[in-house]
Motif scaffolding. Structure first.
Motif, short mmCIF file in Angstrom:
data_model
loop_
_atom_site.label_atom_id
_atom_site.label_comp_id
_atom_site.label_asym_id
_atom_site.label_seq_id
_atom_site.Cartn_x
_atom_site.Cartn_y
_atom_site.Cartn_z
N LEU A 164 89.28 31.23 75.72
CA LEU A 164 89.90 31.49 74.43
C LEU A 164 90.03 30.23 73.58
O LEU A 164 89.69 30.21 72.40
N LYS A 165 90.54 29.16 74.18
CA LYS A 165 90.77 27.95 73.38
C LYS A 165 89.46 27.28 72.98
O LYS A 165 89.40 26.59 71.96
N PHE A 166 88.41 27.48 73.76
CA PHE A 166 87.11 26.91 73.39
C PHE A 166 86.51 27.68 72.21
O PHE A 166 85.90 27.08 71.33
N LEU A 167 86.69 28.98 72.19
CA LEU A 167 86.22 29.79 71.07
C LEU A 167 86.99 29.50 69.79
O LEU A 167 86.42 29.45 68.69
N LYS A 168 88.29 29.28 69.92
CA LYS A 168 89.14 29.13 68.74
C LYS A 168 88.93 27.82 67.99
O LYS A 168 89.45 27.65 66.89
N VAL A 169 88.15 26.92 68.56
CA VAL A 169 87.75 25.72 67.81
C VAL A 169 87.05 26.15 66.51
O VAL A 169 87.11 25.47 65.50
N VAL A 178 97.14 26.49 62.67
CA VAL A 178 97.89 27.00 63.83
C VAL A 178 97.25 26.52 65.13
O VAL A 178 97.94 26.03 66.03
N PHE A 179 95.94 26.63 65.21
CA PHE A 179 95.25 26.25 66.44
C PHE A 179 95.33 24.74 66.67
O PHE A 179 95.58 24.29 67.80
N ILE A 180 95.15 23.95 65.63
CA ILE A 180 95.24 22.49 65.78
C ILE A 180 96.63 22.09 66.27
O ILE A 180 96.78 21.23 67.15
N ASN A 181 97.67 22.72 65.71
CA ASN A 181 99.03 22.44 66.17
C ASN A 181 99.20 22.76 67.65
O ASN A 181 99.80 21.99 68.40
N GLU A 182 98.65 23.91 68.07
CA GLU A 182 98.78 24.32 69.47
C GLU A 182 98.06 23.33 70.39
O GLU A 182 98.58 22.97 71.45
N ILE A 183 96.88 22.89 69.99
CA ILE A 183 96.11 21.97 70.82
C ILE A 183 96.81 20.61 70.94
O ILE A 183 96.87 20.02 72.02
N LEU A 184 97.38 20.13 69.83
CA LEU A 184 98.06 18.84 69.87
C LEU A 184 99.37 18.91 70.67
O LEU A 184 99.86 17.88 71.14
N ASP A 185 99.92 20.11 70.82
CA ASP A 185 101.18 20.28 71.54
C ASP A 185 101.01 20.44 73.05
O ASP A 185 101.96 20.30 73.81
N GLU A 186 99.80 20.77 73.48
CA GLU A 186 99.61 21.09 74.90
C GLU A 186 98.73 20.07 75.61
O GLU A 186 98.18 19.16 75.00
N GLU A 187 98.58 20.26 76.89
CA GLU A 187 97.65 19.45 77.67
C GLU A 187 96.26 19.96 77.34
O GLU A 187 95.77 20.91 77.93
N HIS A 188 95.60 19.35 76.40
CA HIS A 188 94.36 19.89 75.87
C HIS A 188 93.14 19.35 76.60
O HIS A 188 93.18 18.33 77.26
N ASP A 189 92.05 20.08 76.44
CA ASP A 189 90.78 19.62 76.96
C ASP A 189 90.21 18.58 76.01
O ASP A 189 90.19 18.77 74.79
N GLU A 190 89.72 17.48 76.55
CA GLU A 190 89.25 16.36 75.73
C GLU A 190 88.20 16.77 74.69
O GLU A 190 88.29 16.41 73.53
N ILE A 191 87.20 17.53 75.10
CA ILE A 191 86.10 17.85 74.20
C ILE A 191 86.58 18.69 73.01
O ILE A 191 86.05 18.60 71.91
N ILE A 192 87.61 19.50 73.21
CA ILE A 192 88.15 20.31 72.12
C ILE A 192 88.78 19.41 71.06
O ILE A 192 88.54 19.57 69.85
N LEU A 193 89.59 18.47 71.48
CA LEU A 193 90.22 17.55 70.54
C LEU A 193 89.17 16.75 69.76
O LEU A 193 89.27 16.58 68.55
#
Length: 289
Positions: A164-169, A178-193
């Motif tokens: 899901l998070k890979f698609l939502k990029v 909304v998605f950028i906020n969620e990614i910055l708030d969590e333990e994110h996958d490097e390539i997504i950031l």
């Protein structure tokens, strides 16, 4: 004639390159991933072909639980709208793949999914889509010999589980903050950031500032992306603010040159530096690149 040719090459853009890399990053952990898979006797390529490896793919996914042994993902980003021409190509691609790979691929072990940032209105007007038990996922029959799946990223359920998070990029503009906020708030996958910063650098800068995240930290991440793709480190300049429009233009030109030297095509470069395809063609010709 040249204008028509450029239109047919529209598919090759920065968003498409990002999609291939992000999806490959997720699926290659447990499946075989082939990008730009050539279709038999045609100058056409399918974006991604995901081939089931040792374990069933459905155990590793939330949305793509219908995947079988061979699975095509065809991507349409928000800037690359789904057209009438794309509608005609879908069945053409499926039949071409079945003909080329008839010894190992058949209608029973093949799935085809059109992944869109937004709802493809032309497709939905021409065919009656059926909703599945997963939000944002539809099926359509009658386009080809197999059922076609349509995944609308903007309609996916909230959450960052598995793919899901890979698609939502690649969600639409209304959902990007909304998605950028969620990614910055969590333990994110490097390539997504990294890809978020390349694709939506201005939004990332604004949101990071509000969260108290230092810009320099994000610029270092983009430098890691440059190294990852073997690009010159000057590419990191795309993440930095320049005081004047003239400075921004010069910066874009420097980035365009480095990307061209790194082997990127003009459509990809245009999507990254925000300069038109036609202007870049003339510019590269003038400087003999």
């Amino acid at each position: 004639m040249a204008k028509s040719k450029r239109k047919s090459q529209k598919k090759s853009s920065g968003f498409d390159e990002a999609f291939k890399d992000v999806i490959k990053t997720y699926f290659e952990k447990f499946a075989i991933v082939e990008t730009e898979f050539e279709i038999h006797r045609l100058p056409r390529k399918i974006d991604i072909l995901i081939i089931e490896a040792d374990k069933p793919i459905k155990e590793q996914v939330v949305v793509f639980t219908y995947f079988t042994q061979f699975n095509v993902l065809d991507f349409k980003s928000e800037p690359d709208k789904f057209t009438q021409e794309d509608l005609h190509k879908m069945g053409y691609y499926i039949y071409g793949l079945l003909i080329r790979e008839k010894k190992r691929i058949n209608p029973e072990n093949l799935t085809y999914t059109l992944v869109c940032s937004e709802k493809p209105e032309i497709l939905f007007r021409n065919f009656k889509p059926k909703e599945t038990n997963k939000k944002g996922l539809y099926t359509i029959e009658g386009i080809s010999i197999i059922k076609v799946y349509v995944l609308v990223i903007d309609e996916l359920e909230r959450g960052l589980e598995k793919e899901l998070k890979f698609l939502k990029v690649f969600c639409g503009k209304e959902n990007q903050d909304v998605f950028i906020n969620e990614i910055l708030d969590e333990e994110h996958d490097e390539i997504i950031l990294l890809w978020l910063f390349v694709l939506y650098k201005e939004k990332m800068m604004v949101i990071a500032k509000k969260k108290g995240i230092k810009t320099s930290g994000l610029e270092e991440k983009v430098e890691e992306l440059a190294i990852y793709f073997k690009l010159n480190t000057k590419f990191t300049q795309t993440g930095r603010r320049i005081g004047t429009k003239r400075g921004e233009h010069k910066n874009a030109l420097r980035n365009a040159i480095e990307l061209k030297k790194a082997g990127m095509n003009i459509e990809f470069i245009s999507g990254i530096v925000k300069l038109s395809h036609e202007w870049l063609e003339k510019f590269f010709k003038k400087i003999h690149l």
